[in-house]
Enzyme design. Structure first.
Site, PDB file in Angstrom:
ATOM      1  N   ARG A 100       0.848  -1.185   0.000  1.00  0.00           N
ATOM      2  CA  ARG A 100       0.000   0.000   0.000  1.00  0.00           C
ATOM      3  C   ARG A 100       0.888   1.241   0.000  1.00  0.00           C
ATOM      4  O   ARG A 100       1.755   1.381   0.861  1.00  0.00           O
ATOM      5  CB  ARG A 100      -0.912  -0.008   1.230  1.00  0.00           C
ATOM      6  CG  ARG A 100      -1.791   1.226   1.369  1.00  0.00           C
ATOM      7  CD  ARG A 100      -2.724   1.087   2.562  1.00  0.00           C
ATOM      8  NE  ARG A 100      -3.528   2.296   2.755  1.00  0.00           N
ATOM      9  CZ  ARG A 100      -3.311   3.197   3.720  1.00  0.00           C
ATOM     10  NH1 ARG A 100      -2.329   3.004   4.593  1.00  0.00           N
ATOM     11  NH2 ARG A 100      -4.067   4.257   3.826  1.00  0.00           N
ATOM     12  N   HIS A 144      -2.847  11.149   0.722  1.00  0.00           N
ATOM     13  CA  HIS A 144      -2.392  10.797   2.061  1.00  0.00           C
ATOM     14  C   HIS A 144      -1.808  12.067   2.706  1.00  0.00           C
ATOM     15  O   HIS A 144      -0.608  12.191   2.925  1.00  0.00           O
ATOM     16  CB  HIS A 144      -1.344   9.677   2.001  1.00  0.00           C
ATOM     17  CG  HIS A 144      -1.130   8.984   3.301  1.00  0.00           C
ATOM     18  ND1 HIS A 144      -1.386   7.639   3.490  1.00  0.00           N
ATOM     19  CD2 HIS A 144      -0.680   9.431   4.500  1.00  0.00           C
ATOM     20  CE1 HIS A 144      -1.089   7.298   4.727  1.00  0.00           C
ATOM     21  NE2 HIS A 144      -0.654   8.379   5.362  1.00  0.00           N
ATOM     22  N   GLU A 190      -7.639   8.612   6.252  1.00  0.00           N
ATOM     23  CA  GLU A 190      -8.133   9.032   7.564  1.00  0.00           C
ATOM     24  C   GLU A 190      -8.512  10.519   7.671  1.00  0.00           C
ATOM     25  O   GLU A 190      -7.978  11.266   8.502  1.00  0.00           O
ATOM     26  CB  GLU A 190      -7.159   8.653   8.680  1.00  0.00           C
ATOM     27  CG  GLU A 190      -5.753   9.138   8.580  1.00  0.00           C
ATOM     28  CD  GLU A 190      -4.829   8.567   9.645  1.00  0.00           C
ATOM     29  OE1 GLU A 190      -3.989   9.341  10.131  1.00  0.00           O
ATOM     30  OE2 GLU A 190      -4.937   7.376   9.973  1.00  0.00           O
ATOM     31  N   ASN A 332      -7.476   2.347   9.889  1.00  0.00           N
ATOM     32  CA  ASN A 332      -6.184   2.516  10.551  1.00  0.00           C
ATOM     33  C   ASN A 332      -6.418   2.392  12.050  1.00  0.00           C
ATOM     34  O   ASN A 332      -7.194   3.165  12.628  1.00  0.00           O
ATOM     35  CB  ASN A 332      -5.568   3.878  10.233  1.00  0.00           C
ATOM     36  CG  ASN A 332      -5.193   4.027   8.777  1.00  0.00           C
ATOM     37  OD1 ASN A 332      -5.289   3.070   8.000  1.00  0.00           O
ATOM     38  ND2 ASN A 332      -4.756   5.211   8.403  1.00  0.00           N
ATOM     39  N   TYR A 334      -4.607   1.465  16.006  1.00  0.00           N
ATOM     40  CA  TYR A 334      -3.398   1.252  16.802  1.00  0.00           C
ATOM     41  C   TYR A 334      -3.667   0.997  18.277  1.00  0.00           C
ATOM     42  O   TYR A 334      -2.879   0.336  18.936  1.00  0.00           O
ATOM     43  CB  TYR A 334      -2.470   2.471  16.686  1.00  0.00           C
ATOM     44  CG  TYR A 334      -1.912   2.690  15.304  1.00  0.00           C
ATOM     45  CD1 TYR A 334      -0.686   2.158  14.926  1.00  0.00           C
ATOM     46  CD2 TYR A 334      -2.617   3.424  14.357  1.00  0.00           C
ATOM     47  CE1 TYR A 334      -0.170   2.354  13.665  1.00  0.00           C
ATOM     48  CE2 TYR A 334      -2.113   3.633  13.086  1.00  0.00           C
ATOM     49  CZ  TYR A 334      -0.888   3.103  12.744  1.00  0.00           C
ATOM     50  OH  TYR A 334      -0.388   3.299  11.482  1.00  0.00           O
ATOM     51  N   GLU A 403      -3.697   0.089   8.323  1.00  0.00           N
ATOM     52  CA  GLU A 403      -2.525   0.402   9.141  1.00  0.00           C
ATOM     53  C   GLU A 403      -2.703  -0.192  10.520  1.00  0.00           C
ATOM     54  O   GLU A 403      -3.756  -0.048  11.138  1.00  0.00           O
ATOM     55  CB  GLU A 403      -2.329   1.915   9.281  1.00  0.00           C
ATOM     56  CG  GLU A 403      -1.922   2.641   8.020  1.00  0.00           C
ATOM     57  CD  GLU A 403      -1.663   4.123   8.278  1.00  0.00           C
ATOM     58  OE1 GLU A 403      -1.397   4.501   9.439  1.00  0.00           O
ATOM     59  OE2 GLU A 403      -1.719   4.900   7.315  1.00  0.00           O
ATOM     60  N   TRP A 445       1.836  -1.073   9.473  1.00  0.00           N
ATOM     61  CA  TRP A 445       2.533   0.199   9.313  1.00  0.00           C
ATOM     62  C   TRP A 445       3.775   0.136  10.165  1.00  0.00           C
ATOM     63  O   TRP A 445       3.690  -0.054  11.362  1.00  0.00           O
ATOM     64  CB  TRP A 445       1.650   1.371   9.764  1.00  0.00           C
ATOM     65  CG  TRP A 445       2.293   2.699   9.494  1.00  0.00           C
ATOM     66  CD1 TRP A 445       3.066   3.443  10.344  1.00  0.00           C
ATOM     67  CD2 TRP A 445       2.221   3.439   8.257  1.00  0.00           C
ATOM     68  NE1 TRP A 445       3.473   4.585   9.724  1.00  0.00           N
ATOM     69  CE2 TRP A 445       2.984   4.607   8.445  1.00  0.00           C
ATOM     70  CE3 TRP A 445       1.605   3.212   7.040  1.00  0.00           C
ATOM     71  CZ2 TRP A 445       3.130   5.559   7.437  1.00  0.00           C
ATOM     72  CZ3 TRP A 445       1.748   4.154   6.044  1.00  0.00           C
ATOM     73  CH2 TRP A 445       2.500   5.316   6.239  1.00  0.00           C
ATOM     74  N   TYR A 461       8.535   2.915  13.189  1.00  0.00           N
ATOM     75  CA  TYR A 461       7.480   1.927  12.991  1.00  0.00           C
ATOM     76  C   TYR A 461       7.892   0.805  12.036  1.00  0.00           C
ATOM     77  O   TYR A 461       7.119  -0.107  11.795  1.00  0.00           O
ATOM     78  CB  TYR A 461       6.226   2.597  12.411  1.00  0.00           C
ATOM     79  CG  TYR A 461       5.368   3.303  13.428  1.00  0.00           C
ATOM     80  CD1 TYR A 461       4.262   2.687  13.995  1.00  0.00           C
ATOM     81  CD2 TYR A 461       5.678   4.603  13.823  1.00  0.00           C
ATOM     82  CE1 TYR A 461       3.476   3.341  14.922  1.00  0.00           C
ATOM     83  CE2 TYR A 461       4.890   5.267  14.746  1.00  0.00           C
ATOM     84  CZ  TYR A 461       3.793   4.637  15.294  1.00  0.00           C
ATOM     85  OH  TYR A 461       3.011   5.292  16.221  1.00  0.00           O
TER      86      TYR A 461
END
Length: 510
Positions: A100, A144, A190, A332, A334, A403, A445, A461
């Site tokens: 991606r 992005h 996002e 996305n 986390y 992500e 990610w 990351y």
């Protein structure tokens, strides 16, 4: 493999044998057409900001004004513009099934509209051709967070409806030039959290905010209205692009177009009725803000009631255009948060005040950069709950985890914490699938260390380490890259048991 000894391979082999028993699943537990990949984005990866016809994006303006915490810029970043051939080789050697990445609007169409830059076109064609050659599924994001500065200067970028026409024309170029080989398109990355950071707190370009809500010093903006305007315009631009693709390209190219949202799971801090309502309100504002217009044609009622006239409204024609304008949603994700109710005590409001909740760190933590805060305990169950919530609330749409990853200030190659994080979140994705959620892929990610959007070079990351102190930007595989590679290559058997040197050798690129 420079600097890596046979002893290291022996230790690694023993470690991965132990890890096999812990994770409890293999690649073959996922469907054959489910894809595993990793990602980057143009400004964070490419560098070469003033080469071969690229014009400035508003990231160049923002970083050159010293707005990053570490005063860094993406002028060189991971130098992907010059090193993409070596990186594509690493992608293939790692065994990624999908990659991606994003297109830099400023590199492809430097004036924002009109003439295509031949050097930019050549660069992306080269990347796409090489990925096709290696059988790697291509997922492209059109935007992005890197708008051409010229459009920001001309009419205010995402605050103006004029961007709808320009963004659609830009997408038209991408579909026309790349769509014969690219089947998976994401319009915008996002925009829900991006709008808050760009137009509410001023942490992302164009860095607009108003007192008392700005985290950075802003010279212009209105935190109480502009995030809502930017998302409204984004939704209309997204729908326009989907309409274009379906009418002009889909029959021949047979691709799909979706949009990406930022997510976190919200737990109620207590079981009180006000905290339970606050938790649902958080979901409505974070998920519903984007997804309810796309699925049902309008914003959530709770948002309309609280935000009132500051929330733009859709005409009947716009509502019809936006409704069902997606083939999938990218997520996305986390971390998770605890929330509890906060009575509104101020007249001037921003997005967070409108939600009327407090974020509580508890076992997790508040946002502190691109992705998750560093050194925060993971909550893989939270990803499963997000995926299952989206299934129940929005009719089980196709989903991609676009992500998911662990940031750290630690630059070590021995990133066992990242391996633990990734394996646990992959496991929670599998649990969601087994509960009927229509998840189609998982992307970590990031493929390598990058310029991170809120942390610069302070947070790493990457599956591959990048030495940003070396002008050559050499790449070195971390343990997580080796683990992921073995997981993917051992399809149909225990993914990590046969951790031989042959399995685990990945190249270092200078």
């Amino acid at each position: 493999m420079g600097g890596v000894t046979a002893f290291f391979y022996i230790l690694l082999s023993l470690w991965v044998q132990d890890a096999a028993a812990i994770i409890g699943f293999t690649r073959s537990d996922f469907a054959q057409d489910f894809v595993f990949g990793a990602g980057t984005s143009a400004y964070q990866y490419e560098g070469a900001v003033a080469e071969d016809g690229r014009s400035p994006s508003f990231w160049d303006t923002f970083t050159h004004a010293g707005k990053m915490p570490d005063k860094s810029t993406g002028d060189i970043a991971a130098d992907g513009y010059h090193k993409y051939k070596e990186d594509l080789k690493l992608i293939s050697e790692t065994g990624l099934e999908a990659y991606r990445f994003s297109i830099s609007w400023s590199r492809l169409i430097p004036n924002g509209r009109g003439a295509v830059n031949p050097k930019g076109l050549e660069y992306y064609n080269n990347i796409i051709d090489e990925l096709v050659k290696h059988g790697i599924q291509i997922h492209i994001t059109l935007h992005h967070v890197d708008l051409p500065q010229i459009l920001e200067d001309e009419y205010g970028g995402w605050l103006s409806s004029r961007i709808i026409e320009d963004f659609t024309a830009y997408a038209d170029v991408c579909f026309r030039e790349f769509g014969d080989r690219v089947k998976y398109w994401t319009t915008v990355n996002e925009p829900n959290i991006g709008a808050i950071a760009a137009y509410g707190s001023g942490q992302l370009p164009p860095g607009r905010c108003s007192d008392p809500f700005g985290i950075t010093k802003c010279t212009a903006g209105n935190s109480s209205t502009e995030p809502y305007i930017a998302v409204h315009t984004t939704l209309l631009a997204h729908a326009s692009v989907v309409k274009l693709y379906r009418e002009k390209y889909k029959a021949e190219q047979k691709g799909v177009v979706g949009i990406n949202i930022y997510s976190f799971w919200s737990y109620p801090l207590t079981n009180s009725s006000v905290d339970l309502k606050a938790t649902q309100r958080a979901k409505d504002f974070i998920f519903g803000w984007m997804l309810e217009p796309l699925v049902f044609g309008d914003y959530p009622e709770v948002m309309k009631n609280i935000v009132g006239s500051r929330l733009p409204s859709f005409t009947k024609v716009q509502s019809v255009l936006i409704k069902d304008s997606f083939d999938f949603f990218g997520i996305n994700h986390y971390y998770s948060l605890y929330v509890n109710d906060r009575p509104i005590e101020i007249d001037v409001r921003d997005f967070n005040a409108d939600m009327s909740i407090y974020y509580r760190a508890s076992r997790t933590g508040p946002p502190a950069g691109q992705g998750a805060p560093t050194n925060v305990p993971s909550d893989p169950k939270g990803l499963q709950l997000v995926l299952e919530y989206l299934k129940e609330a929005y009719g089980n749409p196709p989903l991609y985890v676009h992500e998911n990853g662990l940031g750290s200030a630690n630059d070590d190659l021995d990133d066992t914490d990242r391996v633990d994080y990734l394996s646990s979140y992959m496991g929670s994705t599998l649990d969601a699938i087994r509960n009927g959620v229509n998840v189609r892929g998982y992307f970590t990610w990031a493929f390598m260390d990058l310029f991170e959007l809120l942390a610069g070079y302070q947070s790493k990351y990457g599956l591959y380490r990048v030495d940003f102190d070396d002008v050559r930007r050499p790449r070195q595989p971390r343990l997580s890259a080796r683990w992921y590679s073995v997981f993917l290559k051992k399809n149909g058997s225990s993914p990590l048991v046969s951790g031989t040197q042959e399995d685990l050798t990945l190249n270092t690129v200078s």
